[in-house]
Scaffold this active site. Structure first.
Site, PDB file in Angstrom:
ATOM      1  CG  ASP A  75      41.608  42.527  37.373  1.00  0.00           C
ATOM      2  OD1 ASP A  75      41.317  42.235  38.553  1.00  0.00           O
ATOM      3  OD2 ASP A  75      40.804  42.417  36.426  1.00  0.00           O
ATOM      4  CG  HIS A 126      42.898  37.722  36.813  1.00  0.00           C
ATOM      5  ND1 HIS A 126      41.541  37.871  36.622  1.00  0.00           N
ATOM      6  CD2 HIS A 126      43.489  38.613  35.967  1.00  0.00           C
ATOM      7  CE1 HIS A 126      41.315  38.806  35.728  1.00  0.00           C
ATOM      8  NE2 HIS A 126      42.482  39.274  35.298  1.00  0.00           N
ATOM      9  CG  HIS A 130      44.557  37.041  31.483  1.00  0.00           C
ATOM     10  ND1 HIS A 130      44.155  37.752  30.370  1.00  0.00           N
ATOM     11  CD2 HIS A 130      44.111  37.739  32.559  1.00  0.00           C
ATOM     12  CE1 HIS A 130      43.506  38.836  30.745  1.00  0.00           C
ATOM     13  NE2 HIS A 130      43.456  38.858  32.073  1.00  0.00           N
ATOM     14  CG  HIS A 225      43.844  46.960  34.831  1.00  0.00           C
ATOM     15  ND1 HIS A 225      42.589  47.470  34.574  1.00  0.00           N
ATOM     16  CD2 HIS A 225      43.818  45.663  34.409  1.00  0.00           C
ATOM     17  CE1 HIS A 225      41.842  46.524  34.012  1.00  0.00           C
ATOM     18  NE2 HIS A 225      42.558  45.425  33.903  1.00  0.00           N
TER      19      HIS A 225
END
Length: 261
Positions: A75, A126, A130, A225
């Site tokens: 991510d 994504h 966000h 991440h």
């Protein structure tokens, strides 16, 4: 017991039974953040929604648990200099990754995004901003968050974005999953992660390895991440260790057998 009390008690029992049957039948999903329960070292965890429940919405959190395959996902909310090293390591191990990107990442790091595509990695959605998507009950607003990112990705790379979606912060609702499915998306959760996102309190190498290795399991969808400096430092060692354990690295398309690369 008075007749009124008996009626109330019976009604309460009926509600409890109905809730229990709903849970057992898997007819609904909880709204909230994705979570996992690890019961045994080296064994697949239990998600807060089941494999079959998620499959109804073209969603998954784990692969084939009879196969020693690991799916690497990252991510990326912003860039802090770690992604290039992660890509170098993936290339060294010939390991495909899936990078779930937000709008500002693509806008500010076009060269890295193009490199991800060039080196055969999947770039997933994504969302543009966000947001907590579970709060977007309006289908048009939900769709816009994904479609705006699709447009930005195509403008940046000249290619269509792959139809894989990861909810920001793992927060989802049954309604969200259905809307993503209606848009042709596959929703990808995860079955292995650790607290790597806090750049003010990065875990040490020892802490990271002690969290990841014991919980490694067949079919693992690993969430890392790309902002984590620790991840950039340990990824080569981590992938080497998994290879020594007999694992191979698969593309997330494999989580959905009807999807072709």
């Amino acid at each position: 017991m008075r007749k009124r009390d008996i009626v109330i008690a019976a009604a309460a029992l009926g509600i409890a039974v109905a809730v229990a049957l709903t849970v057992l039948s898997g007819s609904s999903l909880p709204t909230g953040a994705w979570g996992l329960s690890f019961r045994k070292e080296g064994a697949p965890p239990i998600g807060n929604a089941g494999i079959d429940q998620l499959r109804r919405y073209d969603a998954a959190y784990i692969g084939d648990t009879t196969q020693k395959t690991i799916y690497l996902t990252f991510d990326a909310g912003y860039e802090n200099g770690s992604t290039g090293k992660l890509l170098d390591t993936l290339q060294k191990h010939q390991a495909p990754g899936a990078f779930f990107l937000v709008g500002n990442y693509i806008q500010r790091n076009a060269d890295l995004v193009r490199r991800m595509v060039k080196e055969g990695h999947t770039v997933g959605n994504h969302t543009m901003h966000h947001y907590n998507m579970s709060k977007l009950s309006d289908k048009a607003a939900f769709s816009k968050e994904l479609q705006d990112l699709e447009v930005l990705f195509k403008e940046t790379t000249g290619q269509e974005m792959s139809k894989f979606y990861r909810p920001p912060q793992g927060i989802y609702s049954e309604e969200n999953l259905q809307m993503a499915k209606d848009m042709g998306y596959k929703t990808v959760f995860w079955s292995l992660a650790y607290v790597d996102w806090n750049n003010d309190a990065q875990p040490s190498r020892t802490e990271a390895m002690s969290k990841l290795i014991p919980r490694t399991h067949p079919g693992a969808v690993v969430l890392l991440h790309s902002t984590s400096q620790t991840n950039a430092e340990i990824l080569d060692e981590l992938l080497t260790k998994w290879e020594e354990m007999g694992y191979r690295f698969g593309k997330i398309e494999e989580l959905f057998p009807t999807v072709t690369s």
